[in-house]
Scaffold this motif. Structure first.
Motif, mmCIF file in Angstrom:
data_model
loop_
_atom_site.group_PDB
_atom_site.id
_atom_site.type_symbol
_atom_site.label_atom_id
_atom_site.label_comp_id
_atom_site.label_asym_id
_atom_site.label_seq_id
_atom_site.Cartn_x
_atom_site.Cartn_y
_atom_site.Cartn_z
ATOM 1 N N THR A 75 -21.548 2.499 -4.722
ATOM 2 C CA THR A 75 -20.953 1.442 -5.531
ATOM 3 C C THR A 75 -21.975 0.342 -5.800
ATOM 4 O O THR A 75 -23.152 0.465 -5.433
ATOM 5 N N ASN A 76 -21.529 -0.718 -6.443
ATOM 6 C CA ASN A 76 -22.381 -1.873 -6.729
ATOM 7 C C ASN A 76 -21.894 -3.092 -5.957
ATOM 8 O O ASN A 76 -20.688 -3.259 -5.744
ATOM 9 N N ILE B 32 -29.541 4.537 -4.994
ATOM 10 C CA ILE B 32 -29.431 3.464 -3.997
ATOM 11 C C ILE B 32 -30.580 2.466 -4.155
ATOM 12 O O ILE B 32 -31.742 2.844 -4.269
ATOM 13 N N GLY B 33 -30.222 1.200 -4.160
ATOM 14 C CA GLY B 33 -31.209 0.131 -4.258
ATOM 15 C C GLY B 33 -31.525 -0.304 -5.669
ATOM 16 O O GLY B 33 -32.200 -1.325 -5.868
ATOM 17 N N GLU C 184 -26.617 -4.620 -7.212
ATOM 18 C CA GLU C 184 -27.447 -3.633 -6.518
ATOM 19 C C GLU C 184 -26.581 -2.440 -6.126
ATOM 20 O O GLU C 184 -25.460 -2.609 -5.652
ATOM 21 N N VAL C 185 -27.109 -1.241 -6.318
ATOM 22 C CA VAL C 185 -26.396 -0.028 -5.919
ATOM 23 C C VAL C 185 -26.522 0.147 -4.405
ATOM 24 O O VAL C 185 -27.626 0.113 -3.858
ATOM 25 N N ILE C 186 -25.378 0.352 -3.763
ATOM 26 C CA ILE C 186 -25.363 0.525 -2.300
ATOM 27 C C ILE C 186 -24.484 1.716 -1.945
ATOM 28 O O ILE C 186 -23.752 2.246 -2.777
ATOM 29 N N LYS C 187 -24.538 2.105 -0.672
ATOM 30 C CA LYS C 187 -23.638 3.119 -0.121
ATOM 31 C C LYS C 187 -22.796 2.454 0.947
ATOM 32 O O LYS C 187 -23.313 1.952 1.951
ATOM 33 N N ASP C 188 -21.478 2.434 0.719
ATOM 34 C CA ASP C 188 -20.563 1.797 1.665
ATOM 35 C C ASP C 188 -20.513 2.557 2.984
ATOM 36 O O ASP C 188 -20.964 3.705 3.078
#
Length: 389
Positions: free
Chosen positions: A367-368, A262-263, A357-361
């Motif tokens: 995802t990105n 993440i991030g 950026e890598v995130i968490k939905d």
């Protein structure tokens, strides 16, 4: 009797012509479907197959037959498959190779046999520069590209002492060269690991001792999963940010790595959230067909199929005229999921490059998301080295 003979001859010729018209164009796909990197080939295959399925077994209105085989990430095996596809199956178009060392072993021999090769992934510098060939096209990227955009971003963000890590094979060297081309700070260390390596304890110990202010790595597939997990277990993700090209942060890899990524910022020419009609359609169709979000590899497989479809349509399925087929491919007259696409003089993409950026939905999916375009209409530095016939 003479009239009857002429009539029979005409009927036979007509039937032969009709048979030729409906004979599917065979497309050979050599890709990696086994080993821990096997999902990369699955994504390319599934993206390519989706385009065929959307046209009910055709590309550009022309019936096609996709012949898929697993190279096991082994150059010698891939060479044997290529020879069989050409000599036994009569294939005139090939695609699918994931790894650059496999591409370097296979592509030169293929294109010298009057076979068109359209890369849906590997883009080694050798095949973009001195080893370019009029029968070789790359619809994905040139290896350095997705690292060049990160090098620029990291420099602009103020990082001045970066540690570099990649596998010791042609793509690994290309990717680090691409990063260094636009990165203007110091290099805290430059380490090349074994291809397929799973334990990074020694590398992480050396990295910690070097005390960099950031890490840039290229480790695709299972290599990236293992490194990111071990990096987080060592607590370094809390103190030293990591960057890399999209290959180390694809959607399937992220589901295995989870919070450890993440991030993280990564460079790409595509993301599932790019807002253009072709991409929206592709992402929705892929999710419906396969029940997952497509990765970069799937988008490249899909674009490779759509590119070939545009060319097959122009030549009406006649792949015997290579001059006409090459010209039709060069036009790149298709709706790309990237929004826009053209070929440079060495037949590699000219395209926009983004930072993601890598995130968490909200639903818990890793995802990105696209942050911004760093380069527009970006080509590659090897064009001048390419002296194409």
């Amino acid at each position: 009797m003479k009239r009857l003979l002429i009539a029979v001859t005409m009927i036979v010729a007509l039937m032969a012509g009709l048979a030729q018209a409906v004979e599917p164009v065979k497309i050979g796909m050599i890709t990696t479907l086994s080993t821990k990197a096997g999902y990369l080939g699955e994504e390319i295959r599934d993206g390519f197959q989706l385009a065929i399925d959307q046209e009910n077994g055709r590309l550009g209105g022309v019936p096609v037959e996709l012949l898929v085989d697993d190279d096991g990430r082994k150059p010698e095996k891939a060479k044997q498959i290529a020879e069989r596809l050409i000599k036994h199956d009569g294939v005139k178009i090939m695609t699918g190779i994931v790894f650059s060392n496999v591409a370097i072993a296979v592509v030169p021999k293929v294109v010298q046999q009057d076979v068109i090769y359209v890369s849906a992934n590997a883009g080694p510098s050798l095949l973009a520069g001195k080893g370019c060939h009029r029968n070789y096209f790359n619809v994905a990227y040139q290896n350095d590209n997705l690292d060049e955009v990160v090098g620029k971003y990291v420099t602009d963000a103020g990082f001045k002492n970066v540690y570099l890590l990649a596998p010791n094979y042609p793509a690994g060297k290309d990717h680090l060269a691409g990063f260094k081309r636009y990165y203007q700070g110091a290099v805290a260390g430059e380490v090349y690991t074994k291809l397929g390596q799973s334990d990074y304890a020694a590398e992480i110990t050396a990295l910690r001792a070097a005390r960099p202010d950031a890490v840039f790595f290229f480790l695709p597939g299972g290599m990236g999963i293992n490194f990111l997990k071990q990096y987080a277990q060592a607590g370094l993700n809390q103190t030293t940010p990591v960057f890399g090209p999209a290959f180390s942060f694809d959607e399937r890899l992220l589901q295995a790595v989870k919070d450890a990524a993440i991030g993280v910022k990564n460079g790409s020419q595509w993301s599932h959230d790019l807002d253009n009609p072709a991409n929206r359609q592709f992402v929705d169709a892929f999710k419906t067909a396969y029940g997952r979000t497509p990765t970069l590899y799937a988008s490249q497989g899909y674009d490779a199929a759509r590119l070939l479809g545009s060319a097959l349509k122009q030549v009406k399925g006649d792949v015997s005229n290579l001059d006409a087929l090459r010209e039709a491919i060069r036009k790149a007259d298709f709706a790309t999921v990237r929004g826009k696409f053209a070929f440079s003089a060495n037949q590699h993409p000219v395209q926009d490059l983004y930072i993601r950026e890598v995130i968490k939905d909200a639903d818990g999916t890793y995802t990105n998301r696209t942050l911004k375009a760093v380069f527009t209409d970006h080509s590659n530095v090897y064009v001048e080295q390419c002296k194409m016939e």
